[in-house]
Motif scaffolding. Structure first.
Motif, mmCIF file in Angstrom:
data_model
loop_
_atom_site.group_PDB
_atom_site.id
_atom_site.type_symbol
_atom_site.label_atom_id
_atom_site.label_comp_id
_atom_site.label_asym_id
_atom_site.label_seq_id
_atom_site.Cartn_x
_atom_site.Cartn_y
_atom_site.Cartn_z
ATOM 1 N N ASP A 231 0.815 -1.219 0.000
ATOM 2 C CA ASP A 231 0.000 0.000 0.000
ATOM 3 C C ASP A 231 0.848 1.269 0.000
ATOM 4 O O ASP A 231 0.345 2.360 -0.310
ATOM 5 C CB ASP A 231 -0.931 0.012 1.211
ATOM 6 C CG ASP A 231 -0.176 -0.044 2.534
ATOM 7 O OD1 ASP A 231 0.775 -0.844 2.642
ATOM 8 O OD2 ASP A 231 -0.530 0.714 3.458
ATOM 9 N N LEU A 232 2.128 1.148 0.341
ATOM 10 C CA LEU A 232 3.023 2.306 0.375
ATOM 11 C C LEU A 232 3.919 2.399 -0.859
ATOM 12 O O LEU A 232 4.559 3.435 -1.081
ATOM 13 C CB LEU A 232 3.924 2.240 1.617
ATOM 14 C CG LEU A 232 3.252 2.269 2.984
ATOM 15 C CD1 LEU A 232 4.302 2.115 4.078
ATOM 16 C CD2 LEU A 232 2.457 3.555 3.173
ATOM 17 N N TYR A 233 3.969 1.344 -1.645
ATOM 18 C CA TYR A 233 4.991 1.232 -2.689
ATOM 19 C C TYR A 233 4.984 2.430 -3.641
ATOM 20 O O TYR A 233 6.029 3.005 -3.948
ATOM 21 C CB TYR A 233 4.807 -0.070 -3.468
ATOM 22 C CG TYR A 233 5.966 -0.381 -4.380
ATOM 23 C CD1 TYR A 233 7.080 -1.061 -3.906
ATOM 24 C CD2 TYR A 233 5.965 0.024 -5.711
ATOM 25 C CE1 TYR A 233 8.161 -1.332 -4.728
ATOM 26 C CE2 TYR A 233 7.043 -0.242 -6.545
ATOM 27 C CZ TYR A 233 8.128 -0.921 -6.046
ATOM 28 O OH TYR A 233 9.199 -1.176 -6.860
ATOM 29 N N ASP A 234 3.814 2.825 -4.101
ATOM 30 C CA ASP A 234 3.753 3.931 -5.063
ATOM 31 C C ASP A 234 4.130 5.270 -4.438
ATOM 32 O O ASP A 234 4.498 6.209 -5.153
ATOM 33 C CB ASP A 234 2.353 4.033 -5.669
ATOM 34 C CG ASP A 234 2.073 2.906 -6.652
ATOM 35 O OD1 ASP A 234 3.039 2.311 -7.160
ATOM 36 O OD2 ASP A 234 0.891 2.614 -6.901
ATOM 37 N N ILE A 235 4.054 5.357 -3.120
ATOM 38 C CA ILE A 235 4.432 6.597 -2.443
ATOM 39 C C ILE A 235 5.948 6.752 -2.422
ATOM 40 O O ILE A 235 6.479 7.830 -2.690
ATOM 41 C CB ILE A 235 3.866 6.627 -1.007
ATOM 42 C CG1 ILE A 235 2.337 6.662 -1.044
ATOM 43 C CG2 ILE A 235 4.424 7.813 -0.223
ATOM 44 C CD1 ILE A 235 1.683 6.513 0.315
ATOM 45 N N TYR A 236 6.661 5.658 -2.116
ATOM 46 C CA TYR A 236 8.111 5.789 -1.969
ATOM 47 C C TYR A 236 8.897 5.370 -3.212
ATOM 48 O O TYR A 236 10.126 5.474 -3.236
ATOM 49 C CB TYR A 236 8.607 5.042 -0.725
ATOM 50 C CG TYR A 236 8.700 3.534 -0.826
ATOM 51 C CD1 TYR A 236 9.861 2.912 -1.262
ATOM 52 C CD2 TYR A 236 7.632 2.726 -0.448
ATOM 53 C CE1 TYR A 236 9.957 1.531 -1.337
ATOM 54 C CE2 TYR A 236 7.719 1.349 -0.512
ATOM 55 C CZ TYR A 236 8.886 0.756 -0.956
ATOM 56 O OH TYR A 236 8.976 -0.609 -1.025
ATOM 57 N N VAL A 237 8.194 4.921 -4.256
ATOM 58 C CA VAL A 237 8.865 4.641 -5.534
ATOM 59 C C VAL A 237 8.161 5.438 -6.635
ATOM 60 O O VAL A 237 7.451 4.882 -7.474
ATOM 61 C CB VAL A 237 8.863 3.138 -5.872
ATOM 62 C CG1 VAL A 237 9.725 2.880 -7.110
ATOM 63 C CG2 VAL A 237 9.389 2.308 -4.712
ATOM 64 N N PRO A 238 8.352 6.768 -6.641
ATOM 65 C CA PRO A 238 7.694 7.600 -7.652
ATOM 66 C C PRO A 238 8.555 7.817 -8.901
ATOM 67 O O PRO A 238 8.264 8.691 -9.713
ATOM 68 C CB PRO A 238 7.495 8.923 -6.905
ATOM 69 C CG PRO A 238 8.705 9.013 -6.026
ATOM 70 C CD PRO A 238 9.049 7.589 -5.627
ATOM 71 N N ALA A 239 9.608 7.024 -9.062
ATOM 72 C CA ALA A 239 10.611 7.270 -10.103
ATOM 73 C C ALA A 239 10.012 7.226 -11.507
ATOM 74 O O ALA A 239 9.171 6.384 -11.820
ATOM 75 C CB ALA A 239 11.728 6.235 -9.992
ATOM 76 N N THR A 240 10.491 8.134 -12.355
ATOM 77 C CA THR A 240 10.074 8.168 -13.762
ATOM 78 C C THR A 240 11.271 8.233 -14.712
ATOM 79 O O THR A 240 11.093 8.341 -15.922
ATOM 80 C CB THR A 240 9.174 9.387 -14.031
ATOM 81 O OG1 THR A 240 9.896 10.581 -13.703
ATOM 82 C CG2 THR A 240 7.898 9.330 -13.200
#
Length: 254
Positions: A11-20
């Motif tokens: 549930d946190l993954y997209d918060i702390y991996v916002p890399a583009t």
């Protein structure tokens, strides 16, 4: 030693991996081929969704039911579609072949056994059509190992939009005594509300392997690939010993 499990922080993954930083690279590379693309260790769809939006016919594989569920919900919310399979890449069996396979974000390093790495590469080759391309991204051990020092470090502070609070991500990394090429990492996640009060704390244990250039190339050739290119970053600069990444572009050999 199995592949790392991110279930506790899905549930946190997209918060702390916002890399583009790698998105444009993969869009460009997938547009070079004609046919379906297989993304392995796809997680919550960080790379997958931009590829699908760019028109790539994508099939995705990840062993985590929790990450796949987050990904599926994002696809539903966006009105997009993709095949998602829950499967360990070491046991990959889809019964079809693809024009290209990709493993973004250095995820291949989470396969810590050379035997399993070779097995995975062979499985990937079986899923490529003749002349199919496999792109595998890794960090450069010479550069990356400098931060493996046994010290607890605050990696970054991320905003938590739903609560107005913050997520603090801490990490400590150590070499595994039995094999110095394997790193054990503990990642700690602290969630604070808008008043700065801690309301959740959790951690996960991760393992990854520093695979040297010569070692990976030997594995790839033994598994039936030839090397088309080796880049040192996502601007396609040729790899050198100080490059941050090893971005391998492999082709299925006859």
């Amino acid at each position: 030693m199995g592949i790392n499990d991110y279930a506790a922080v899905a549930d946190l993954y997209d918060i702390y991996v916002p890399a583009t930083f790698d998105i444009d690279f993969f869009i460009t590379e997938t547009k070079k081929i004609s046919g379906d693309v297989l993304e392995l260790m796809s997680g919550t769809g960080r790379v997958s969704i931009p590829l699908i939006e760019a028109g790539v016919n994508l099939t995705c594989v990840d062993k985590s039911a929790e990450l796949n569920a987050v990904f599926a919900k994002k696809l539903e919310d966006l009105g997009l579609k993709a095949e998602i399979h829950q499967m360990d890449v070491r046991e990959l069996e889809l019964g079809r072949q693809f024009a290209m396979a990709i493993i973004p974000f250095n995820s291949f390093s989470h396969i810590t056994s050379p035997v399993d790495q070779r097995k995975t590469l062979e499985r990937i080759r079986q899923h490529l059509r003749p002349g199919g391309i496999f792109i595998c991204t890794l960090t450069n051990p010479k550069v990356r190992q400098k931060t493996v020092d046994g010290q607890l470090r605050l990696l970054r502070i991320y905003p938590l939009p739903e609560t107005g609070g913050e997520l603090l991500l801490w990490i400590v990394e150590n070499r595994v005594p039995e094999d110095a090429r394997i790193v054990e990492a503990l990642q700690f996640y602290e969630e604070y509300d808008s008043r700065g009060v801690l309301f959740s704390k959790r951690y996960i244990e991760l393992y990854y392997r520093f695979t040297q250039r010569d070692e990976f190339e030997a594995l790839a050739r033994a598994a039936g690939f030839r090397v088309n290119a080796l880049y040192g970053d996502y601007s396609r600069i040729s790899f050198n010993e100080d490059s941050p990444f090893m971005i391998w572009v492999l082709e299925k050999a006859d």
